[in-house]
Design a protein around this motif. Structure first.
Motif, PDB file in Angstrom:
ATOM      1  N   GLN A   7       0.850  -1.187   0.000  1.00 22.63           N
ATOM      2  CA  GLN A   7       0.000   0.000   0.000  1.00 22.63           C
ATOM      3  C   GLN A   7       0.891   1.245   0.000  1.00 22.63           C
ATOM      4  N   LYS A   8       0.641   2.117  -0.956  1.00 27.52           N
ATOM      5  CA  LYS A   8       1.449   3.332  -1.024  1.00 27.52           C
ATOM      6  C   LYS A   8       1.094   4.255   0.132  1.00 27.52           C
ATOM      7  N   SER A   9       2.064   5.037   0.554  1.00 33.78           N
ATOM      8  CA  SER A   9       1.742   6.043   1.559  1.00 33.78           C
ATOM      9  C   SER A   9       1.722   7.403   0.883  1.00 33.78           C
ATOM     10  N   GLN A 104     -19.777  11.432  -9.403  1.00 31.65           N
ATOM     11  CA  GLN A 104     -18.915  12.139  -8.452  1.00 31.65           C
ATOM     12  C   GLN A 104     -17.993  11.122  -7.792  1.00 31.65           C
ATOM     13  N   ILE A 105     -16.708  11.395  -7.873  1.00 25.57           N
ATOM     14  CA  ILE A 105     -15.724  10.462  -7.325  1.00 25.57           C
ATOM     15  C   ILE A 105     -14.818  11.209  -6.351  1.00 25.57           C
ATOM     16  N   PRO A 106     -14.938  10.907  -5.060  1.00 26.14           N
ATOM     17  CA  PRO A 106     -14.011  11.512  -4.108  1.00 26.14           C
ATOM     18  C   PRO A 106     -12.596  11.062  -4.449  1.00 26.14           C
ATOM     19  N   VAL A 107     -11.667  12.007  -4.534  1.00 24.31           N
ATOM     20  CA  VAL A 107     -10.291  11.679  -4.916  1.00 24.31           C
ATOM     21  C   VAL A 107      -9.709  10.627  -3.967  1.00 24.31           C
ATOM     22  N   ALA A 113      -7.445   3.024  -3.526  1.00 16.46           N
ATOM     23  CA  ALA A 113      -7.215   1.932  -4.475  1.00 16.46           C
ATOM     24  C   ALA A 113      -5.747   1.910  -4.902  1.00 16.46           C
ATOM     25  N   ASN A 114      -4.888   2.458  -4.051  1.00 17.67           N
ATOM     26  CA  ASN A 114      -3.446   2.474  -4.300  1.00 17.67           C
ATOM     27  C   ASN A 114      -3.066   3.343  -5.494  1.00 17.67           C
ATOM     28  N   GLY A 115      -3.904   4.329  -5.775  1.00 18.08           N
ATOM     29  CA  GLY A 115      -3.554   5.295  -6.809  1.00 18.08           C
ATOM     30  C   GLY A 115      -4.017   4.926  -8.203  1.00 18.08           C
ATOM     31  N   TYR A 116      -4.766   3.823  -8.340  1.00 22.77           N
ATOM     32  CA  TYR A 116      -5.235   3.441  -9.672  1.00 22.77           C
ATOM     33  C   TYR A 116      -6.633   2.839  -9.585  1.00 22.77           C
ATOM     34  N   LEU A 117      -7.535   3.393 -10.366  1.00 23.45           N
ATOM     35  CA  LEU A 117      -8.914   2.913 -10.340  1.00 23.45           C
ATOM     36  C   LEU A 117      -9.434   2.963 -11.762  1.00 23.45           C
ATOM     37  N   THR A 133     -17.291   4.903 -18.184  1.00 24.92           N
ATOM     38  CA  THR A 133     -16.068   4.172 -17.833  1.00 24.92           C
ATOM     39  C   THR A 133     -14.899   5.138 -17.772  1.00 24.92           C
ATOM     40  N   LEU A 134     -14.225   5.148 -16.622  1.00 21.79           N
ATOM     41  CA  LEU A 134     -13.120   6.072 -16.383  1.00 21.79           C
ATOM     42  C   LEU A 134     -11.920   5.306 -15.873  1.00 21.79           C
ATOM     43  N   GLU A 135     -10.757   5.816 -16.219  1.00 26.62           N
ATOM     44  CA  GLU A 135      -9.520   5.301 -15.648  1.00 26.62           C
ATOM     45  C   GLU A 135      -8.862   6.457 -14.907  1.00 26.62           C
ATOM     46  N   LEU A 136      -8.599   6.236 -13.630  1.00 28.72           N
ATOM     47  CA  LEU A 136      -8.100   7.302 -12.767  1.00 28.72           C
ATOM     48  C   LEU A 136      -6.763   6.904 -12.165  1.00 28.72           C
TER      49      LEU A 136
END
Length: 143
Positions: A7-9, A104-107, A113-117, A133-136
């Motif tokens: 898990q990234k910090s 609406q997607i809370p950052v 999700a470890n920085g990738y969703l 469909t989004l890639e974040l």
């Protein structure tokens, strides 16, 4: 045994959010004036508080399953509290663009999700069960 990625910090500062607007399905047809064969001309507008302006995809003419694959990079002001708003509109040449709905997607969910969703989101407001469909991706520039 599958290793789970560490898990990234995060330090919640100087974050960037890359948003790829991939596609939408079952976009509501609000162009009833074009008859039953018309479809919406959908586009997506992205809003994030830390970003100085809203970003927009191109509009796709007469397309109820549009594919955009357009990528944007947005500045994140406050990763703990900021919410990415993705509004889906029907582009109208002569009148105000009609809002089909929004996601609406809370950052913080991307950080969680470890920085990738990458997923399909329900478009709230759509009467047609439209999905976006989004890639974040979220990352921080370490100073």
């Amino acid at each position: 045994s599958s290793k789970t990625p560490k898990q990234k910090s995060w330090n919640y500062k100087e974050g960037m959010l890359s948003v790829t607007v991939i596609k939408a399905t079952n976009v509501d047809n609000l162009d009833q004036d074009e008859g039953e064969h018309g479809a919406s001309d959908p586009y997506v507008e992205l809003e994030l508080k830390g970003n100085y302006k809203n970003e927009k995809t191109k509009s796709k003419q007469n397309e109820d399953n549009p594919v955009w694959n357009e990528k944007f990079q947005l500045f994140v002001d406050d990763a703990k509290n900021d919410v990415l708003k993705c509004r889906l509109y029907d582009h109208d040449k002569w009148t105000m663009d009609d809002k089909i709905g929004e996601v609406q997607i809370p950052v913080i969910t991307v950080l969680g999700a470890n920085g990738y969703l990458s997923k399909e989101f329900d478009v709230i407001g759509s009467k047609n069960n439209c999905k976006l469909t989004l890639e974040l991706k979220y990352w921080e520039s370490r100073g």
